[in-house]
Design an enzyme around this catalytic site. Structure first.
Site, PDB file in Angstrom:
ATOM      1  N   GLU A 119       3.957  10.951  -4.019  1.00 12.04           N
ATOM      2  CA  GLU A 119       4.504   9.719  -4.346  1.00 12.04           C
ATOM      3  C   GLU A 119       3.836   9.192  -5.431  1.00 12.04           C
ATOM      4  O   GLU A 119       2.569   8.911  -5.183  1.00 12.04           O
ATOM      5  CB  GLU A 119       4.319   8.581  -3.026  1.00 12.04           C
TER       6      GLU A 119
ATOM      7  N   LYS B  71       2.144   2.209   7.179  1.00 12.58           N
ATOM      8  CA  LYS B  71       2.622   3.634   6.552  1.00 12.58           C
ATOM      9  C   LYS B  71       1.750   3.444   5.219  1.00 12.58           C
ATOM     10  O   LYS B  71       1.408   4.512   4.646  1.00 12.58           O
ATOM     11  CB  LYS B  71       3.948   3.286   6.130  1.00 12.58           C
TER      12      LYS B  71
ATOM     13  N   ASP C 265      -5.463  18.390   9.484  1.00  9.91           N
ATOM     14  CA  ASP C 265      -3.820  18.115  10.135  1.00  9.91           C
ATOM     15  C   ASP C 265      -3.623  16.542  10.271  1.00  9.91           C
ATOM     16  O   ASP C 265      -4.233  15.665  10.971  1.00  9.91           O
ATOM     17  CB  ASP C 265      -4.429  18.556  11.573  1.00  9.91           C
TER      18      ASP C 265
ATOM     19  N   HIS D 189       5.632   0.779 -10.143  1.00  9.12           N
ATOM     20  CA  HIS D 189       5.998   1.946  -9.580  1.00  9.12           C
ATOM     21  C   HIS D 189       6.947   2.354 -10.779  1.00  9.12           C
ATOM     22  O   HIS D 189       7.070   3.593 -11.076  1.00  9.12           O
ATOM     23  CB  HIS D 189       7.173   1.716  -8.497  1.00  9.12           C
TER      24      HIS D 189
END
Ligand code: MEV
Length: 410
Positions: A79, A251, A267, A364
């Site tokens: 991202e 998130k 992990d 972005h």
């Protein structure tokens, strides 16, 4: 050497590598590892049915200072904006940087007992023999025993006609999954004998309420401006009261934490499960908190379970993952946990700052445009020019980038 670096994003890959080498004291062999590719047979030994390996980019988050130590932090993800935002968040936390603390590495393993003939009797039998059970478990790891770590206590609870036995184990610098599961399988037969019950699952828990990391930072109120400080606090309150927002908020935290876990081949699924379960213990909410101090600075904090190891695990089987650890100069799992929590806080702060201010789309779009410009063949100064022109034209595409490059080159 300070990790506060201006213009890292404008450097060439070679310049960045040189700087990382100097910062982390890397050897020539380490430098070669940057171009290393995992051979197919090594990949095939790691998982099943291998046909190729995946190329994730790895970037560096700059500007981190954690407990007085400077860090360059490798992050791997697909991202755009995340690495830049994280570095930006760490810059706002200067000069103090992050103060962080990680508890001992206590984890839980669970044995599920069913067909329990007499649960009240079984609980007493297990507790009467707890020293023997712990001793048995500890025979499975000489390393943990020699460190005065290993299985420490036992808890038993009766739920839904089943008896659940929890072994609480100090796994020291390991992530812990292997040793916990080994210990559980080893003692379960004896527990069956003691109780007359049958064991079903014998597995570690990924929720690590006794392996918690705290991080704290003071974000410069003058640089932020009063309105942004207030808006960030407001945004955090929003997350406390709205699960849709809290999920996105968390998130964003995991954007940073997972990216470091990926760069070090840890992990990340375990960490995702852990963080979200922890966030939901008292009803799902944000893992960070914000307030304003009397000088108008924004105080941010995070409390997050982090179960990562620096011994064992896949990190050791990947040269690039080992190199990422070396770049961070990390000595043990609790230090690594403080880095991950600080990254999570920086990432969350940066997202909230952008959202509460100009919105995240402009940043972005700039990065997206840069990436397209590079893909179309722009290099050096031309990258910014091509990206800027595409934004002006409101046409960020490969074709537009190609056309602008040709125009510039004449
Ligand atoms: C995007 O990957 C993450 C954010 O949505 C996080 C947030 O909203 O806090 C920007």
């Amino acid at each position: 050497m300070d990790s506060l670096i201006h213009g890292f994003h404008n450097m060439s890959i070679e310049e960045r590598r040189k700087l990382i080498k100097e910062f982390s004291g890397l050897t020539e062999e380490d430098m070669e590892t940057m171009d290393y590719r995992m051979p197919m047979d090594a990949a095939g030994n790691m998982i099943e049915n291998v046909y190729t390996v995946m190329d994730y980019p790895v970037g560096i988050a700059t500007n981190f200072r954690i407990n007085g130590k400077y860090y360059l932090i490798p992050m791997s993800l697909e991202e755009p904006s995340v690495v830049a935002a994280c570095s930006n968040g760490a810059r706002y936390a200067r000069p103090g940087g992050f103060t962080a603390y990680s508890t001992a590495s206590l984890m839980r393993g669970e044995i599920e007992l069913y067909n329990v003939p007499d649960p009240d009797y079984a609980i007493i039998k297990i507790l009467q023999n707890k020293e023997k059970i712990l001793e048995m478990a500890n025979t499975r790891s000489r390393t943990l025993s020699s460190l005065n770590a290993g299985a420490k206590s036992i808890e038993v609870h009766y739920v839904n006609n089943e008896l659940i036995v929890n072994l609480v184990i100090d796994v020291a610098d390991a992530m812990g999954a292997n040793i916990i599961n080994t210990m559980l399988e080893y003692v379960s037969g004896y527990i069956e004998e003691l109780t007359g019950a049958k064991s079903n699952l014998r597995i570690m828990s990924n929720l690590t309420t006794e392996r918690i990391t705290y991080a704290y930072a003071k974000f410069d109120g003058k640089k932020l401006g009063r309105e942004t400080v207030e808006r960030i606090i407001m945004a955090n309150e929003f997350a406390k009261h709205d699960i849709y927002r809290a999920t996105t908020h968390n998130k964003g935290i995991m954007n940073g934490i997972d990216a470091v876990l990926l760069a070090t081949m840890n992990d990340f699924r375990a960490q995702e499960a852990n963080a979200h379960a922890y966030a939901s213990i008292n009803g799902y909410g944000p893992l960070t908190d914000y307030r304003e101090d009397s000088d108008g600075n924004l105080i941010g904090s995070i409390k997050v379970p982090v179960a990562v190891g620096t011994v064992g695990g896949a990190t050791k089987t990947s040269k690039k993952a080992m190199l990422a650890m070396k770049i961070m100069k990390i000595s043990g799992s609790t230090e690594f946990a403080t880095v991950l929590a600080s990254v999570g806080l920086a990432q969350n702060f940066a997202a909230l700052r952008a959202l509460a201010d100009e919105g995240i789309q402009s940043g972005h779009m700039k990065l997206h445009a840069r990436n397209i410009a590079i893909a179309a063949g722009a290099t050096g100064d031309m990258i910014e020019k091509v990206a800027g022109e595409m934004i002006l034209r409101k046409n960020i595409s490969y074709t537009a980038a190609k056309e602008i490059i040709e125009k510039i080159r004449g």
